[in-house]
Design a protein around this motif. Sequence first.
Motif, short mmCIF file in Angstrom:
data_model
loop_
_atom_site.label_atom_id
_atom_site.label_comp_id
_atom_site.label_asym_id
_atom_site.label_seq_id
_atom_site.Cartn_x
_atom_site.Cartn_y
_atom_site.Cartn_z
N GLY A 1 0.77 -1.19 0.09
CA GLY A 1 -0.05 -0.04 -0.07
C GLY A 1 0.82 1.21 -0.06
O GLY A 1 0.41 2.47 0.57
N GLY A 2 1.98 1.17 -0.83
CA GLY A 2 2.92 2.41 -0.71
C GLY A 2 2.77 3.36 -1.82
O GLY A 2 1.70 3.39 -2.33
N ASN A 3 3.92 4.11 -1.80
CA ASN A 3 3.79 4.97 -2.95
C ASN A 3 5.36 4.94 -3.83
O ASN A 3 6.17 4.08 -3.49
CB ASN A 3 3.56 6.53 -2.40
N SER A 4 5.64 6.05 -4.31
CA SER A 4 7.06 6.15 -4.95
C SER A 4 8.28 6.58 -4.13
O SER A 4 9.17 7.22 -4.56
CB SER A 4 6.86 6.90 -6.26
N HIS A 5 8.03 6.63 -2.74
CA HIS A 5 8.87 7.09 -1.71
C HIS A 5 9.38 5.78 -0.89
O HIS A 5 8.58 5.11 -0.66
CB HIS A 5 8.53 8.47 -1.26
N GLY A 6 10.52 5.99 -0.10
CA GLY A 6 10.54 5.33 1.09
C GLY A 6 11.20 3.93 0.85
O GLY A 6 11.27 3.67 -0.12
N VAL A 7 10.93 3.18 2.00
CA VAL A 7 11.26 1.89 2.00
C VAL A 7 10.67 0.95 1.05
O VAL A 7 11.29 0.17 0.57
CB VAL A 7 11.47 1.12 3.56
N LEU A 8 9.12 1.28 0.98
CA LEU A 8 8.31 0.35 0.32
C LEU A 8 8.77 0.58 -1.28
O LEU A 8 8.76 -0.45 -2.17
CB LEU A 8 6.85 0.58 0.50
N ALA A 9 9.15 1.87 -1.62
CA ALA A 9 9.40 2.33 -2.99
C ALA A 9 10.72 1.19 -3.44
O ALA A 9 10.83 1.11 -4.75
CB ALA A 9 9.65 3.84 -3.13
N GLN A 10 11.83 1.34 -2.47
CA GLN A 10 13.00 0.50 -2.78
C GLN A 10 12.72 -1.02 -3.02
O GLN A 10 13.20 -1.62 -4.08
CB GLN A 10 13.92 0.46 -1.79
N ILE A 11 11.59 -1.63 -2.35
CA ILE A 11 11.24 -2.87 -2.64
C ILE A 11 10.40 -2.90 -3.98
O ILE A 11 10.91 -3.86 -4.81
CB ILE A 11 10.14 -3.54 -1.65
N HIS A 12 9.78 -2.13 -4.15
CA HIS A 12 8.93 -2.04 -5.46
C HIS A 12 9.56 -1.75 -6.90
O HIS A 12 9.40 -2.32 -7.78
CB HIS A 12 7.80 -0.83 -5.43
N LYS A 13 10.81 -0.95 -6.56
CA LYS A 13 11.73 -0.85 -7.69
C LYS A 13 12.20 -2.03 -8.43
O LYS A 13 12.16 -2.23 -9.44
CB LYS A 13 12.92 -0.19 -7.30
N GLU A 14 12.42 -3.05 -7.40
CA GLU A 14 13.13 -4.31 -7.88
C GLU A 14 11.91 -5.17 -8.40
O GLU A 14 12.22 -5.89 -9.55
CB GLU A 14 13.20 -5.23 -6.51
N TYR A 15 10.58 -4.96 -8.19
CA TYR A 15 9.54 -5.55 -8.93
C TYR A 15 9.43 -4.95 -10.23
O TYR A 15 8.74 -5.70 -11.10
CB TYR A 15 8.14 -5.50 -7.78
N VAL A 16 9.43 -3.58 -10.44
CA VAL A 16 9.24 -3.08 -11.69
C VAL A 16 10.16 -3.55 -12.49
O VAL A 16 10.08 -3.86 -13.98
CB VAL A 16 9.22 -1.55 -11.52
N GLU A 17 11.36 -3.70 -12.06
CA GLU A 17 12.71 -3.98 -12.92
C GLU A 17 12.57 -5.30 -13.60
O GLU A 17 12.70 -5.64 -14.64
CB GLU A 17 14.00 -3.77 -12.16
N LYS A 18 11.95 -6.30 -12.68
CA LYS A 18 11.89 -7.59 -13.13
C LYS A 18 10.43 -8.11 -13.73
O LYS A 18 10.26 -9.08 -13.88
CB LYS A 18 12.21 -8.61 -11.92
N ASN A 19 9.62 -6.92 -13.61
CA ASN A 19 8.32 -7.25 -14.20
C ASN A 19 7.46 -8.30 -13.35
O ASN A 19 7.06 -9.15 -13.74
CB ASN A 19 8.21 -7.79 -15.67
N ALA A 20 7.80 -8.19 -11.85
CA ALA A 20 7.37 -9.49 -11.04
C ALA A 20 5.92 -8.80 -10.43
O ALA A 20 5.60 -7.53 -10.47
CB ALA A 20 8.06 -9.43 -9.91
N PRO A 21 4.85 -9.85 -10.22
CA PRO A 21 3.72 -9.47 -9.94
C PRO A 21 3.06 -8.90 -8.56
O PRO A 21 4.17 -9.23 -7.70
CB PRO A 21 2.86 -11.02 -9.76
N ASN A 22 2.57 -7.76 -8.74
CA ASN A 22 2.30 -7.18 -7.36
C ASN A 22 0.99 -6.17 -7.35
O ASN A 22 0.54 -6.13 -8.76
CB ASN A 22 3.32 -5.97 -7.15
N THR A 23 0.24 -6.21 -6.44
CA THR A 23 -0.87 -5.62 -6.30
C THR A 23 -0.95 -4.31 -5.39
O THR A 23 -0.73 -4.65 -4.09
CB THR A 23 -1.92 -6.55 -5.64
N LEU A 24 -1.08 -3.55 -5.54
CA LEU A 24 -1.19 -2.14 -4.88
C LEU A 24 -2.52 -1.75 -4.37
O LEU A 24 -3.70 -1.87 -5.39
CB LEU A 24 -0.70 -0.90 -5.75
N VAL A 25 -2.62 -1.60 -2.96
CA VAL A 25 -4.10 -1.15 -2.40
C VAL A 25 -4.04 0.23 -1.91
O VAL A 25 -3.13 0.80 -1.12
CB VAL A 25 -4.41 -2.33 -1.13
#
Length: 196
Positions: free
Chosen positions: A38-62
């Motif tokens: 449930g994050g945004n484009s900042h902070g700790v969660l954004a660092q995790i999400h960056k890896e998901y975007v780069e690898k096109n890995a499945p994720n659901t944003l609430v």
Amino acid sequence: MKVCVFGGTNPATNPKWFAVGEEMGKLLVAANYEKVWGGNSHGVLAQIHKEYVEKNAPNTLVMPTAYEKDLETMKTDKVLKTESICERAEAMLAESDVVVVMPGGIGTIFEFWTAVEVRRAEEYDFDIILLNYDDFYQYQLAHYGFIYAQGFTKIGKGGAPYKIDPKDLFTIATTPQDVMTKLKEIEARRKKTKKK
């Protein structure tokens, strides 16, 4: 396995936590775990999400209505919208098999204790892993020990009807690698249970 990840989203966070988020992201993606967050484009969660975007890995944003504008700067597979922050926490838990709590602020602490209470009430069947890296959650854990000592979390006579022993409501990890070890154990246990 769907992993709900709670964590900080403040851009002013001490940079040392960003490295922990990046490492956690790489490990989760490598293990092929779908991320619910449930994050945004900042902070700790954004660092995790960056890896998901780069690898096109499945994720659901609430995403709650209050933070809907954040969607303008984000890339994600699937978006679930909720009316409130409380509904977001509930939706993330309902979508997930397990919860990982990263370092974070007030929102993360709210989500962590919400998950603990929901698990205590047995509304959902999931494990909770608290990443206490560099003793980040020392005061939360100390207070939990204090309320346990006062009898507010005990099982049995004179206490609330706890079905789960308070010590079993969540587990503590100290590094991202430790989180992964616990996730693999949970995954193996779930597979074994399904076979029965």
